[in-house]
Design an enzyme around this catalytic site. Structure first.
Site, PDB file in Angstrom:
ATOM      1  CD  GLU A 113      -3.860  -6.272   2.389  1.00  0.00           C
ATOM      2  OE1 GLU A 113      -4.719  -5.585   2.971  1.00  0.00           O
ATOM      3  OE2 GLU A 113      -2.640  -6.072   2.485  1.00  0.00           O
ATOM      4  CD  GLU A 169      -3.058  -1.178   2.129  1.00  0.00           C
ATOM      5  OE1 GLU A 169      -2.874  -0.585   3.212  1.00  0.00           O
ATOM      6  OE2 GLU A 169      -4.123  -1.763   1.862  1.00  0.00           O
TER       7      GLU A 169
HETATM    8  C1  BGP Z   1      -4.649  -3.006   4.695  1.00  0.00           C
HETATM    9  C2  BGP Z   1      -3.317  -3.470   5.180  1.00  0.00           C
HETATM   10  C3  BGP Z   1      -3.321  -4.720   5.994  1.00  0.00           C
HETATM   11  C4  BGP Z   1      -4.591  -4.997   6.756  1.00  0.00           C
HETATM   12  C5  BGP Z   1      -5.852  -4.549   6.066  1.00  0.00           C
HETATM   13  C6  BGP Z   1      -7.103  -4.547   6.916  1.00  0.00           C
HETATM   14  O1  BGP Z   1      -4.674  -1.625   4.661  1.00  0.00           O
HETATM   15  O2  BGP Z   1      -2.413  -3.717   4.116  1.00  0.00           O
HETATM   16  O3  BGP Z   1      -2.146  -4.726   6.737  1.00  0.00           O
HETATM   17  O4  BGP Z   1      -4.507  -4.777   8.065  1.00  0.00           O
HETATM   18  O5  BGP Z   1      -5.734  -3.286   5.496  1.00  0.00           O
HETATM   19  O6  BGP Z   1      -7.140  -3.386   7.702  1.00  0.00           O
HETATM   20  P1  BGP Z   1      -7.424  -3.411   9.243  1.00  0.00           P
HETATM   21  O7  BGP Z   1      -6.416  -4.323   9.812  1.00  0.00           O
HETATM   22  O8  BGP Z   1      -7.274  -2.012   9.697  1.00  0.00           O
HETATM   23  O9  BGP Z   1      -8.813  -3.918   9.391  1.00  0.00           O
END
Ligand code: BGP
Length: 489
Positions: free
Chosen positions: A387, A175
């Site tokens: 993701e 990201e």
């Molecule tokens: C993305 C990241 C991850 C992950 C995901 C879910 O932004 O790459 O590391 O955590 O989001 O977000 P969160 O953990 O805040 O629910």
């Protein structure tokens, strides 16, 4: 055609959110080790000294460091052929600038990759998933310092050479566009390792949303990451020409809230800043035509960009484009529009969509739209969704079962959206769901925001014995993976 033969099915984790063992076998501190937990209404906080009484969730996370064999066996049972994970930079170079890498850290990932190989699971490795060594933040000022490009390259060279026959798929920065996601220090800290002096030395917890930032410094650091990423692509291909090296962005699809042409234009600006800037640089190898006016609007002086940098960026374009997709947001120029919480992104509320308990608007059609738009924008590279997932509170029944039909329903609709995109010709090569095993949330630091097909007995008060168990969604995803996406319902 629906999903192509050889499509990659699996899940994605980040070292700092699952490994734990934060100082074991020579690992140094990295950025997330300094973060305390929060929840949907309470932002995470940063506290640079490791207070013995405070609860830092990444320190133990889900103890994947000691459970990886058991976990990879469960992933294999679901029929995966890919596993996205990150190498924690601080395990390899504990201080970021050490003369020699830490052999124990290298050996850990050797063993992890061997375990994947045992089940014919292809590792997809994120080189830097918010895991910049803490010493790079304090001593160098993170990526705002050009010297860090070389430190990153040395780290890349070490892991590329060591794992050249074990890993084919790599992503440079997770990201990378998080620094463009609104003002405030969280993007700077997570994505760039950049903090202002007064925050680094804080003695009281500071809300991540209150961390100070300096826009000029942010965009200089981001540019340095573009150069570092391009150099890594060039170097990786020299070490092994078969490497597939990709970028990774947080894709938050944005719609105009109304048909007012002013909203349409505002939407273009928003997408350009948050989604397109980084991808254009990394996929097309050049800053887009509108970058000059964008930087002008942001008040950023771009004299730090040299001709030599631009030549490197041009040469080091990525082999595939990957992104995270969880939700969409709306934007409007009209006053008084409702917003949705969605930590880190804060978007306008879409009256046609429902949201998760964390305010993330559920939009499977948006995934199809995004894939088809990206295939047009970047026609020469394959795409991968690395993701996608649904953070939710889970209830463990008395018999230990977990009926997470809400999660199955989220995934069903998103897998169907990908299928339609494939049918429409999108060159999608794989899908890794986020947090296939419960882990620590990056945004809130919670365990309670669970994403997994696999439940982990670990809680926000620090209790739990890390035992793993299968949720209903485990069996659903197994059918999807084993049938190459033919069995979804
Ligand atoms: C993305 C990241 C991850 C992950 C995901 C879910 O932004 O790459 O590391 O955590 O989001 O977000 P969160 O953990 O805040 O629910």
């Amino acid at each position: 055609m629906s999903f192509p033969k050889g499509f990659l099915w699996g899940g994605a984790v980040a070292a700092n959110q699952c490994e734990g063992a934060y100082l074991e076998d020579g690992k140094g501190l990295s950025v997330p080790d300094m973060l305390l937990g929060g929840d949907v209404n309470t932002p995470r906080t940063f506290l640079p000294v490791t207070d013995p009484n405070a609860f830092y969730p990444s320190h133990e996370a889900i103890d994947f460091y000691h459970h990886y064999k058991e976990d990879i066996a469960l992933f294999a049972e679901m029929g995966w052929n890919v596993f996205r994970l990150s190498i924690n930079w601080g395990r390899i170079f504990p201080n970021g600038d050490d003369a020699e890498p830490n052999e124990a850290g290298l050996a850990f990932y050797d063993s992890l990759f061997d375990e994947c190989k045992k089940y014919n699971i292809e590792p997809l490795v994120t080189i830097c998933h918010y895991e910049i060594p803490w010493a790079i933040v304090t001593k160098y000022g993170g990526f705002s310092n050009r010297a860090v490009i070389d430190l990153f390259l040395k780290y890349c060279e070490t892991i590329f050479k060591r794992y050249k026959d074990k890993v084919k798929y790599w992503l440079t920065f997770n990201e990378i566009n998080i620094a463009c996601m609104g003002e405030g220090g969280i993007g700077n800290l997570y994505g760039l390792g950049v903090m202002e002096e007064e925050d680094i030395n804080a003695t009281q917890p500071i809300k991540l949303s209150d961390l100070k930032s300096n826009r000029q410094r942010t965009y200089e650091a981001l540019h340095n990451e573009f150069v570092a990423s391009a150099k890594a692509v060039i170097l990786g291909h020299e070490i092994n020409p078969d490497f597939m090296i990709g970028n990774m962005i947080a894709h938050v699809t944005t719609y105009p809230l109304t048909p007012d042409p002013k909203d349409i234009l505002a939407c273009i600006d928003e997408e350009n800043l948050k989604n397109n800037l980084c991808c254009d640089v990394q996929v097309r190898g050049e800053y887009p035509v509108w970058a000059c006016s964008l930087f002008k609007k942001l008040g950023v002086d771009t004299s730090f960009i040299t001709d030599e940098d631009l030549a490197i960026i041009k040469k080091g374009t990525v082999d595939f484009h990957t992104f995270s997709y969880y939700m969409s947001n709306c934007i409007t120029t009209h006053q008084g529009a409702e917003t949705t919480n969605a930590n880190m992104t804060h978007g306008g509320k879409n009256p046609y969509l429902k949201a998760s308990d964390w305010g993330w608007q559920i939009d499977p059609d948006g995934l199809q739209y995004t894939l088809e738009t990206l295939a047009d924008r970047y026609p020469h590279v394959p795409l991968m969704v690395v993701e996608n997932g649904f953070g939710a509170f889970d209830k463990v029944e008395e018999d230990g079962s977990i009926h997470d039909d809400y999660r199955i329903s989220y995934f069903k609709s998103h897998v169907k959206a990908m299928k339609k995109a494939c049918e429409n010709g999108v060159p999608l090569i794989g899908y890794t769901t986020w947090g296939p095993i419960d882990l620590v949330s990056a945004g809130t630091g919670q365990y309670a925001k669970r994403y997994g097909f696999i439940y982990v007995d670990r809680h926000d008060d620090g209790t739990g014995d890390f035992a793993r168990s299968k949720k209903d969604s485990f069996f659903w995803y197994k059918k999807v993976c084993e049938s190459n996406g033919e069995i979804i319902d």
